[in-house]
Design an enzyme around this catalytic site. Structure first.
Site, PDB file in Angstrom:
ATOM      1  N   ASP A 104      -6.377   1.524   9.033  1.00  0.00           N
ATOM      2  CA  ASP A 104      -5.069   2.134   9.269  1.00  0.00           C
ATOM      3  C   ASP A 104      -5.267   3.638   9.464  1.00  0.00           C
ATOM      4  O   ASP A 104      -6.388   4.152   9.334  1.00  0.00           O
ATOM      5  CB  ASP A 104      -4.076   1.833   8.135  1.00  0.00           C
ATOM      6  CG  ASP A 104      -4.535   2.339   6.765  1.00  0.00           C
ATOM      7  OD1 ASP A 104      -5.169   3.410   6.710  1.00  0.00           O
ATOM      8  OD2 ASP A 104      -4.266   1.665   5.758  1.00  0.00           O
ATOM      9  N   TYR A 112       6.926  -8.349   8.277  1.00  0.00           N
ATOM     10  CA  TYR A 112       6.655  -6.923   8.425  1.00  0.00           C
ATOM     11  C   TYR A 112       6.940  -6.468   9.850  1.00  0.00           C
ATOM     12  O   TYR A 112       6.847  -7.258  10.798  1.00  0.00           O
ATOM     13  CB  TYR A 112       5.173  -6.613   8.152  1.00  0.00           C
ATOM     14  CG  TYR A 112       4.662  -6.995   6.794  1.00  0.00           C
ATOM     15  CD1 TYR A 112       4.629  -6.067   5.752  1.00  0.00           C
ATOM     16  CD2 TYR A 112       4.175  -8.281   6.548  1.00  0.00           C
ATOM     17  CE1 TYR A 112       4.141  -6.414   4.505  1.00  0.00           C
ATOM     18  CE2 TYR A 112       3.677  -8.637   5.302  1.00  0.00           C
ATOM     19  CZ  TYR A 112       3.663  -7.705   4.290  1.00  0.00           C
ATOM     20  OH  TYR A 112       3.177  -8.050   3.054  1.00  0.00           O
ATOM     21  N   ARG A 133      -3.074  -4.776   8.392  1.00  0.00           N
ATOM     22  CA  ARG A 133      -3.948  -3.782   9.036  1.00  0.00           C
ATOM     23  C   ARG A 133      -5.188  -4.437   9.631  1.00  0.00           C
ATOM     24  O   ARG A 133      -5.693  -3.994  10.678  1.00  0.00           O
ATOM     25  CB  ARG A 133      -4.315  -2.654   8.072  1.00  0.00           C
ATOM     26  CG  ARG A 133      -4.866  -3.072   6.738  1.00  0.00           C
ATOM     27  CD  ARG A 133      -4.801  -1.876   5.759  1.00  0.00           C
ATOM     28  NE  ARG A 133      -4.900  -2.307   4.390  1.00  0.00           N
ATOM     29  CZ  ARG A 133      -6.026  -2.248   3.679  1.00  0.00           C
ATOM     30  NH1 ARG A 133      -7.137  -1.777   4.220  1.00  0.00           N
ATOM     31  NH2 ARG A 133      -6.042  -2.644   2.424  1.00  0.00           N
ATOM     32  N   ASP A 156       0.841  -1.195   0.000  1.00  0.00           N
ATOM     33  CA  ASP A 156       0.000   0.000   0.000  1.00  0.00           C
ATOM     34  C   ASP A 156       0.879   1.248   0.000  1.00  0.00           C
ATOM     35  O   ASP A 156       2.043   1.199   0.430  1.00  0.00           O
ATOM     36  CB  ASP A 156      -0.901   0.016   1.238  1.00  0.00           C
ATOM     37  CG  ASP A 156      -2.018  -1.024   1.165  1.00  0.00           C
ATOM     38  OD1 ASP A 156      -2.328  -1.480   0.046  1.00  0.00           O
ATOM     39  OD2 ASP A 156      -2.574  -1.368   2.222  1.00  0.00           O
TER      40      ASP A 156
END
Length: 287
Positions: free
Chosen positions: A81, A67, A173, A39
């Site tokens: 988010d 991540y 998220r 993203d």
């Protein structure tokens, strides 16, 4: 023509396709693709495939990813988010110990409902297109795997960083959102940095600025067989290499997948041995 893989440390604010468009200009090559969309708010490892190496994208898109995500408790947004609109706020009484106490329920194989702001299609429509029109539709849970999940650090009473190692298709998220729900105060993702994808890490990544400042950016390309370094290597005879180049199978007693090379070390293909034959799965030699 340039051919290979470049690992970009994607900057915030860029889409993955923005990065590909920039690199098309740098390498003067139309055949450029990436593995594993990030993203715009996310940074970190974005493997980009140049030239004939784009044939390997389908193999790199799957597999584990890692991540480091920012988790903000007490805040729920429509995008899950901090780029989205805040729809709920709650006081945060949960401690780090409370957070660590709920993480085990999110490890292993779990079901995850894709967020409305995602590219998942339902009845031919991307969910984010419906979400932008104010519509919410029922989504079926998807089975994902969280291989590892731990608290990496704490920046404040409601702000934490999590290290997540997960399967393809995981929405970090959504994971942050669901952890917040489990704690009873809600939560969302405040940042995201991918540290590993397709077996490549941040140590192998370069920035777009580095690429643009390099006199010969083709020197930054990794060989396409680096995408298959988890497979055993197999050196063929000249006769076997000739059969691989023509797309033909040949007698081979062993089972499994291999990255195969010519007698002079040229990477030819990924092959699979089964039923006494070695067959090409995908060829990568220059034609």
């Amino acid at each position: 023509m340039p051919s290979g893989i470049i690992i970009i440390d994607k900057p915030a604010g860029w889409t993955s396709m923005d990065v590909c468009a920039k690199l098309r200009g740098v390498f003067h090559e139309k055949r450029i693709g990436h593995a594993g969309t990030l993203d715009p708010m996310a940074t970190g490892v974005l493997p980009v495939f140049v030239g004939r190496a784009t044939r390997a994208v389908e193999f790199a898109a799957g597999g584990e990813k890692e991540y480091v995500a920012g988790l903000r408790l007490g805040q729920v947004t429509d995008t899950q988010d901090t780029t989205g609109a805040v729809v709920e706020t709650h006081p945060v009484t949960a401690t780090r110990q409370d957070l660590e106490g709920v993480l085990p329920q999110f490890r292993g194989e779990i079901d995850q409902v894709p967020p409305m702001y995602s590219a998942v299609k339902i009845d031919g429509k991307k969910l984010y297109e419906l979400a932008r029109k104010g519509r919410e539709v029922e989504r079926k849970p998807r089975r994902i795997t969280i291989y590892d999940l731990m608290v990496e650090g704490q920046a404040g009473p409601a702000d934490y960083s999590l290290r997540v190692r997960c399967s393809k298709g995981t929405y970090v998220r959504t994971l942050c959102h669901d952890i917040g729900q489990a704690l009873g105060c809600g939560g969302c993702m405040s940042s995201l940095r991918r540290t590993m994808a397709a077996g490549y890490t941040l140590e192998e990544a370069v920035t777009l600025e580095q690429v643009q400042q390099t006199a010969d950016p083709s020197g930054l390309l990794l060989p396409v067989d680096s995408c298959f370094r988890h497979l055993p290597a197999l050196e063929l005879t000249a006769a076997q290499a000739k059969r691989v180049r023509s797309g033909a199978a040949f007698t081979f007693p062993r089972e499994g997948s291999w990255r195969v090379y010519s007698p002079v070390g040229e990477f030819l293909a990924v092959c699979r041995g089964s039923d006494g034959q070695l067959r090409t799965v995908k060829s990568f030699f220059e034609v």
